[in-house]
Write an enzyme that holds these catalytic residues in place. Structure first.
Site, PDB file in Angstrom:
ATOM      1  N   PHE A  12      23.659  12.547 -28.866  1.00  0.00           N
ATOM      2  CA  PHE A  12      23.771  12.454 -30.146  1.00  0.00           C
ATOM      3  C   PHE A  12      25.171  12.916 -30.574  1.00  0.00           C
ATOM      4  CE2 PHE A  12      23.071  12.547 -34.567  1.00  0.00           C
ATOM      5  CZ  PHE A  12      22.237  11.560 -34.856  1.00  0.00           C
TER       6      PHE A  12
ATOM      7  N   ASP B 272      28.941   0.851 -35.520  1.00  0.00           N
ATOM      8  CA  ASP B 272      29.461   2.385 -35.142  1.00  0.00           C
ATOM      9  C   ASP B 272      29.075   2.572 -33.610  1.00  0.00           C
ATOM     10  OD1 ASP B 272      26.794   2.393 -35.794  1.00  0.00           O
ATOM     11  OD2 ASP B 272      27.212   4.002 -37.307  1.00  0.00           O
TER      12      ASP B 272
ATOM     13  N   ASP C 190      22.636   1.602 -29.888  1.00  0.00           N
ATOM     14  CA  ASP C 190      21.801   2.628 -29.117  1.00  0.00           C
ATOM     15  C   ASP C 190      20.519   1.875 -28.599  1.00  0.00           C
ATOM     16  OD1 ASP C 190      20.761   5.253 -28.741  1.00  0.00           O
ATOM     17  OD2 ASP C 190      19.682   5.416 -30.498  1.00  0.00           O
TER      18      ASP C 190
END
Ligand code: IMP
Ligand code: MG
Length: 176
Positions: free
Chosen positions: A153, A101, A104
């Site tokens: 975020f 997904d 990071d």
């Protein structure tokens, strides 16, 4: 109870997500022409993206799931990664495409791609819906990327905050 949506702003629409899936699906189908693919879905965040993406790929394809944990609670990575559920297919000599997904810090996929390479697959590539390169702590790069975003975020379309919001059809970001 206030809805999460009230504390967030729209970021990536359903339409844009759908265009991304079509583009990535075409690219992957072209790059692997004549080959077979194992789509390796990283639970849980990638399920929604993977469901849309695999239907845009026109190749013989198998799907498997792995579960890794990198996040405790809240919005910060713990920096440690555990394999909670490993791959259940034999990947020796196969082309593996990891579906993620969001990339990071990179801790999760750095550990996991090294783990996969021990099984001697033909190739291991990464397809991520979102990439936050400014957060990277390792040298890992996505082979296919839906959209590069800044350090914020995001939730929805599989992405969670404390396990919530995965069912949203679009992607939002938290108001600071
Ligand atoms: P990494 O090991 O730091 O690259 O962690 C990647 C994982 O952290 C992703 O697969 C997500 O599950 C989670 N993550 C990172 N950023 C976000 C975000 O903005 N929203 C929700 N989950 C995130
Ligand atoms: Mg994840």
């Amino acid at each position: 109870m206030p809805r999460f949506r009230d504390k967030a702003l729209p970021f990536i629409s359903e339409k844009e997500i759908s265009e991304i899936c079509i583009r990535l699906g075409l690219q992957i189908s072209n790059d692997y022409t004549g080959k077979e693919l194992i789509a390796l879905v990283i639970l849980k965040g990638s399920i929604v993206f993977a469901a849309d993406l695999v239907r845009q790929i026109s190749l013989p394809l198998k799907i498997d799931f792995v579960r890794l944990s990198s996040y405790g609670h809240g919005t910060e990575s713990s920096g440690t990664v555990r394999i909670i559920k490993d791959i259940s297919m034999n990947i020796t000599g196969k082309n593996v495409l990891i579906i993620e997904d969001i990339l990071d810090t990179g801790h999760t996929l750095t550990l996991f791609t090294n783990h996969l390479k021990a099984s001697k697959p033909e190739s291991v590539k990464i397809c991520t819906l979102l990439d936050k390169p400014s957060r990277r702590k390792t040298f890992i790069k996505a082979d296919y990327c839906g959209k590069t975003i800044e350090d914020r975020f995001v939730v929805g379309y599989g992405l969670d905050v404390d396990e919530k919001c995965r069912n949203y059809r679009d992607i939002l970001y938290l108001k600071s």
